[in-house]
Design a protein around this motif. Sequence first.
Motif, PDB file in Angstrom:
ATOM      1  N   LEU A  86       0.825  -1.204   0.000  1.00  0.00           N
ATOM      2  CA  LEU A  86       0.000   0.000   0.000  1.00  0.00           C
ATOM      3  C   LEU A  86       0.863   1.259   0.000  1.00  0.00           C
ATOM      4  O   LEU A  86       0.782   2.116   0.884  1.00  0.00           O
ATOM      5  CB  LEU A  86      -0.951  -0.018   1.191  1.00  0.00           C
ATOM      6  CG  LEU A  86      -1.924  -1.194   1.241  1.00  0.00           C
ATOM      7  CD1 LEU A  86      -2.942  -1.002   2.360  1.00  0.00           C
ATOM      8  CD2 LEU A  86      -2.633  -1.396  -0.090  1.00  0.00           C
ATOM      9  N   CYS A  87       1.716   1.338  -1.011  1.00  0.00           N
ATOM     10  CA  CYS A  87       2.538   2.531  -1.216  1.00  0.00           C
ATOM     11  C   CYS A  87       2.974   2.558  -2.675  1.00  0.00           C
ATOM     12  O   CYS A  87       3.248   1.507  -3.261  1.00  0.00           O
ATOM     13  CB  CYS A  87       3.761   2.513  -0.304  1.00  0.00           C
ATOM     14  SG  CYS A  87       4.869   3.939  -0.572  1.00  0.00           S
ATOM     15  N   SER A  88       3.038   3.743  -3.255  1.00  0.00           N
ATOM     16  CA  SER A  88       3.467   3.894  -4.649  1.00  0.00           C
ATOM     17  C   SER A  88       4.574   4.929  -4.796  1.00  0.00           C
ATOM     18  O   SER A  88       4.817   5.435  -5.893  1.00  0.00           O
ATOM     19  CB  SER A  88       2.266   4.303  -5.521  1.00  0.00           C
ATOM     20  OG  SER A  88       1.275   3.305  -5.522  1.00  0.00           O
ATOM     21  N   SER A  89       5.249   5.250  -3.706  1.00  0.00           N
ATOM     22  CA  SER A  89       6.287   6.281  -3.749  1.00  0.00           C
ATOM     23  C   SER A  89       7.443   5.857  -4.645  1.00  0.00           C
ATOM     24  O   SER A  89       7.878   4.696  -4.628  1.00  0.00           O
ATOM     25  CB  SER A  89       6.815   6.567  -2.339  1.00  0.00           C
ATOM     26  OG  SER A  89       7.884   7.485  -2.394  1.00  0.00           O
ATOM     27  N   GLY A  90       7.961   6.804  -5.404  1.00  0.00           N
ATOM     28  CA  GLY A  90       9.132   6.565  -6.230  1.00  0.00           C
ATOM     29  C   GLY A  90      10.365   7.234  -5.684  1.00  0.00           C
ATOM     30  O   GLY A  90      11.420   7.226  -6.324  1.00  0.00           O
ATOM     31  N   ASP A  91      10.267   7.813  -4.481  1.00  0.00           N
ATOM     32  CA  ASP A  91      11.411   8.467  -3.846  1.00  0.00           C
ATOM     33  C   ASP A  91      12.256   7.452  -3.083  1.00  0.00           C
ATOM     34  O   ASP A  91      11.795   6.346  -2.770  1.00  0.00           O
ATOM     35  CB  ASP A  91      10.935   9.548  -2.870  1.00  0.00           C
ATOM     36  CG  ASP A  91      10.460  10.808  -3.583  1.00  0.00           C
ATOM     37  OD1 ASP A  91      10.931  11.062  -4.707  1.00  0.00           O
ATOM     38  OD2 ASP A  91       9.607  11.518  -3.019  1.00  0.00           O
ATOM     39  N   ASN A  92      13.489   7.834  -2.761  1.00  0.00           N
ATOM     40  CA  ASN A  92      14.320   6.953  -1.940  1.00  0.00           C
ATOM     41  C   ASN A  92      13.761   6.903  -0.520  1.00  0.00           C
ATOM     42  O   ASN A  92      12.845   7.655  -0.166  1.00  0.00           O
ATOM     43  CB  ASN A  92      15.785   7.422  -1.946  1.00  0.00           C
ATOM     44  CG  ASN A  92      15.969   8.829  -1.396  1.00  0.00           C
ATOM     45  OD1 ASN A  92      15.324   9.239  -0.437  1.00  0.00           O
ATOM     46  ND2 ASN A  92      16.864   9.593  -2.013  1.00  0.00           N
ATOM     47  N   GLY A  93      14.315   6.008   0.289  1.00  0.00           N
ATOM     48  CA  GLY A  93      13.760   5.784   1.615  1.00  0.00           C
ATOM     49  C   GLY A  93      13.700   7.013   2.489  1.00  0.00           C
ATOM     50  O   GLY A  93      12.691   7.270   3.157  1.00  0.00           O
ATOM     51  N   LYS A  94      14.767   7.807   2.475  1.00  0.00           N
ATOM     52  CA  LYS A  94      14.800   8.994   3.319  1.00  0.00           C
ATOM     53  C   LYS A  94      13.725  10.001   2.915  1.00  0.00           C
ATOM     54  O   LYS A  94      12.983  10.522   3.761  1.00  0.00           O
ATOM     55  CB  LYS A  94      16.183   9.657   3.235  1.00  0.00           C
ATOM     56  CG  LYS A  94      16.316  10.895   4.098  1.00  0.00           C
ATOM     57  CD  LYS A  94      17.714  11.497   3.990  1.00  0.00           C
ATOM     58  CE  LYS A  94      17.832  12.753   4.848  1.00  0.00           C
ATOM     59  NZ  LYS A  94      19.195  13.356   4.746  1.00  0.00           N
ATOM     60  N   ALA A  95      13.633  10.270   1.607  1.00  0.00           N
ATOM     61  CA  ALA A  95      12.640  11.232   1.117  1.00  0.00           C
ATOM     62  C   ALA A  95      11.222  10.733   1.353  1.00  0.00           C
ATOM     63  O   ALA A  95      10.324  11.510   1.709  1.00  0.00           O
ATOM     64  CB  ALA A  95      12.862  11.497  -0.371  1.00  0.00           C
ATOM     65  N   THR A  96      11.031   9.429   1.206  1.00  0.00           N
ATOM     66  CA  THR A  96       9.701   8.860   1.426  1.00  0.00           C
ATOM     67  C   THR A  96       9.269   9.018   2.874  1.00  0.00           C
ATOM     68  O   THR A  96       8.133   9.407   3.160  1.00  0.00           O
ATOM     69  CB  THR A  96       9.684   7.365   1.040  1.00  0.00           C
ATOM     70  OG1 THR A  96       9.918   7.233  -0.370  1.00  0.00           O
ATOM     71  CG2 THR A  96       8.338   6.727   1.369  1.00  0.00           C
ATOM     72  N   LYS A  97      10.166   8.725   3.820  1.00  0.00           N
ATOM     73  CA  LYS A  97       9.812   8.825   5.237  1.00  0.00           C
ATOM     74  C   LYS A  97       9.555  10.264   5.662  1.00  0.00           C
ATOM     75  O   LYS A  97       8.741  10.520   6.546  1.00  0.00           O
ATOM     76  CB  LYS A  97      10.922   8.220   6.099  1.00  0.00           C
ATOM     77  CG  LYS A  97      11.071   6.718   5.934  1.00  0.00           C
ATOM     78  CD  LYS A  97       9.772   5.963   6.197  1.00  0.00           C
ATOM     79  CE  LYS A  97       9.366   5.985   7.649  1.00  0.00           C
ATOM     80  NZ  LYS A  97       8.130   5.197   7.895  1.00  0.00           N
ATOM     81  N   LEU A  98      10.241  11.208   5.028  1.00  0.00           N
ATOM     82  CA  LEU A  98       9.990  12.613   5.330  1.00  0.00           C
ATOM     83  C   LEU A  98       8.598  13.037   4.852  1.00  0.00           C
ATOM     84  O   LEU A  98       7.948  13.885   5.459  1.00  0.00           O
ATOM     85  CB  LEU A  98      11.059  13.497   4.675  1.00  0.00           C
ATOM     86  CG  LEU A  98      12.452  13.465   5.304  1.00  0.00           C
ATOM     87  CD1 LEU A  98      13.432  14.258   4.458  1.00  0.00           C
ATOM     88  CD2 LEU A  98      12.414  14.003   6.732  1.00  0.00           C
ATOM     89  N   ALA A  99       8.143  12.405   3.738  1.00  0.00           N
ATOM     90  CA  ALA A  99       6.841  12.762   3.170  1.00  0.00           C
ATOM     91  C   ALA A  99       5.694  11.989   3.796  1.00  0.00           C
ATOM     92  O   ALA A  99       4.581  12.509   3.933  1.00  0.00           O
ATOM     93  CB  ALA A  99       6.849  12.519   1.661  1.00  0.00           C
ATOM     94  N   CYS A 100       5.969  10.739   4.217  1.00  0.00           N
ATOM     95  CA  CYS A 100       4.889   9.883   4.739  1.00  0.00           C
ATOM     96  C   CYS A 100       5.449   8.856   5.713  1.00  0.00           C
ATOM     97  O   CYS A 100       6.362   8.096   5.361  1.00  0.00           O
ATOM     98  CB  CYS A 100       4.177   9.187   3.580  1.00  0.00           C
ATOM     99  SG  CYS A 100       2.867   8.047   4.082  1.00  0.00           S
ATOM    100  N   LYS A 101       4.886   8.789   6.890  1.00  0.00           N
ATOM    101  CA  LYS A 101       5.348   7.840   7.907  1.00  0.00           C
ATOM    102  C   LYS A 101       5.078   6.389   7.504  1.00  0.00           C
ATOM    103  O   LYS A 101       5.743   5.481   8.006  1.00  0.00           O
ATOM    104  CB  LYS A 101       4.655   8.138   9.239  1.00  0.00           C
ATOM    105  CG  LYS A 101       4.997   9.497   9.835  1.00  0.00           C
ATOM    106  CD  LYS A 101       4.217   9.739  11.113  1.00  0.00           C
ATOM    107  CE  LYS A 101       4.512  11.118  11.690  1.00  0.00           C
ATOM    108  NZ  LYS A 101       3.718  11.392  12.910  1.00  0.00           N
TER     109      LYS A 101
END
Length: 264
Positions: free
Chosen positions: A197-212
């Motif tokens: 249940l995630c479709s982020s294309g960012d790296n792990g750090k950027a993804t966690k900053l955008a969504c927990k």
Amino acid sequence: METYLIPALILGGCGILAGVLLTIASKVFYVKVDERIEKISEALPQANCGACGFAGCADYADAIITKGAPTNLCRPGGADAAGKIADILGTTAAEVVPMTAVVHCSGDCEATKPQFDFDGVQSCKAVKRFYGGNGSCKFGCIGLGDCAAVCEHDAIRIVNGVAKVDPALCGACGQCAAVCPNLLISIKPKTKHIDVLCSSGDNGKATKLACKNGCIGCKMCEKKCPTGAIKVENFHASIDYDKCENCGECMAACPVKVIHTCKV
């Protein structure tokens, strides 16, 4: 008197001649239509969603008779429609795999925050055009319900800022997937219970900053999957449902708990 009579007779004669010619043409160029096409069309749900790969229910019915198209392609109609078509054709009903839509996002209101208030047309499509969206995650569900608005089965609800599908109601027509500007919705077999249940294309750090709740691309799920059904590409995990056996190993291994199970 003749001034009016002769033109009237000529006009009437032309009309009669045209009628005769049209009658003859209709007989000469008549193409017999298989009555089964209409019966099959009536047996379909008339969703005209295109999920079968054809322009609509009538086009699909014609393809079954004239092109030998498979009789089990209607997702909204499911096994019921396939059975009716088989009865019309006098054949055995083809197996139908029940399908459902799934929204690949879990960025709810607690996990991610809006970047700004959008006061334009309240639709996901409109917001997407404005700086790519108003959320901190540009890949996530915008949550204004474009998908819910087109769902004829009332199977989608916006819950805490994220679209959720009720598999029991979903007809898998694909209309919701077609209107989602972030392409978050896919169609899968109902027998496959594990979803990322995630479709982020960012790296792990950027993804966690955008969504927990975002996938960090750590590949723990990929390493644990015994069938090779889950892969991490471009920092994002996705499941090949043809290979997935619902074992749940990937779900247990995921450190951010972005892999979930959903049974109908």
